[in-house]
Enzyme design. Structure first.
Site, PDB file in Angstrom:
ATOM      1  CG  ASP A  93      23.806  58.594  90.720  1.00 48.65           C
ATOM      2  OD1 ASP A  93      24.095  58.187  91.861  1.00 48.65           O
ATOM      3  OD2 ASP A  93      22.930  58.070  90.008  1.00 48.65           O
ATOM      4  NE  ARG A 107      27.068  58.842  56.073  1.00 41.65           N
ATOM      5  CZ  ARG A 107      27.860  59.763  55.510  1.00 41.65           C
ATOM      6  NH1 ARG A 107      27.619  61.051  55.723  1.00 41.65           N
ATOM      7  NH2 ARG A 107      28.864  59.406  54.756  1.00 41.65           N
TER       8      ARG A 107
END
Length: 270
Positions: free
Chosen positions: A46, A149
């Site tokens: 891939d 965050r």
């Protein structure tokens, strides 16, 4: 039909690529053309196919890809290394059959105010911080959705949902769906900081903008390659109008591919 062969540097891949090139040159209906191909055959895995896609990205609307895997089963590689003759026979009887997948458009705006950069991802794009937690505002269709965050954010295509996206807890999406996905990378959720904590699926008429608060310490990637070294002001993502095409000679059914790769059982019909 004009064909390009794009191989990695592994010994087994080179053997397959050499055999493939010889058989194509012997065919009266096929020819090797690395500059203006109609079919690009990736030999490797891939990662090799991702590299082939980016190598021919500028003409991706005029080519179809085929993958030969020379190692473990890949999500983009339908043919095995011992099936070169069968593949050449399919090429000789090609009638234009194809399957297409969505791609991800990336627009990068810089703190300097200079010209924006653009990228195109087959799998995903990530925005991370070099050190410490990344703080960023996430907008969906120009409306503030959340203040994130954590370690970073991953935006992926359906075909890329089985790659890095899955490893960070994202959902697997059938690539017949025209959508993109946002997955959080190690988000911080406590009494002070709060995010959704779940992958988001974005529809074709929506887009995503990520605005990092510490733009000089972020790393932006496209299919695991760093695409920006400048301070990023914002990154915008949306489903591309362009799509990637695969020559559908023997394209493995998606959920069978998922089952084979992650569960190890063949239990779905083609």
């Amino acid at each position: 039909m004009k064909i390009a062969i794009y191989s990695n540097l592994g010994e087994s891949s080179n053997i397959v690529a050499t055999s493939l090139k010889k058989k194509i040159e012997e065919s009266p209906d096929l020819s090797i053309d690395g500059l203006n191909p109609e079919i690009v055959i990736s030999v490797g895995g891939d990662g090799t196919l991702l590299s082939a896609f980016h190598h021919y990205q500028d003409i991706s609307d005029r080519i179809r890809l085929v993958g030969i895997h020379t190692g473990h089963l890949g999500f983009y590689t339908d043919w095995r290394d011992y099936e070169v003759s069968e593949l050449v026979d399919s090429l000789e009887h090609d009638n234009g059959q194809s399957v297409t997948y969505p791609l991800l458009d990336i627009r990068v705006n810089y703190v300097s105010g200079g010209p924006a950069d653009y990228g195109l991802a087959l799998n995903e794009s990530t925005l991370k911080q070099i050190s410490g937690s990344m703080v960023a505002d996430v907008y969906i269709k120009d409306t503030l959705f959340e203040s994130f965050r954590g370690d970073g954010l991953c935006v992926s295509t359906p075909s890329g949902s089985t790659a890095y996206n899955k490893s960070v807890g994202g959902a697997i999406i059938n690539p017949t769906l025209n959508a993109i996905q946002i997955a959080e990378i190690s988000s911080i959720n406590n009494r002070v900081f709060r995010t959704l904590g779940s992958p988001l699926i974005i529809s074709p008429d929506e887009w995503v903008k990520i605005v990092p608060k510490s733009s000089n310490r972020t790393i932006l990637t496209c299919d695991h390659q760093i695409i920006s070294n400048e301070a990023v002001a914002s990154v915008e993502y949306r489903i591309s109008k362009r799509r990637i095409s695969f020559a559908q000679y023997r394209h493995t059914q998606f959920w069978r591919r998922v089952s084979n790769s992650f569960i190890g059982k063949v239990n779905l019909d083609d």
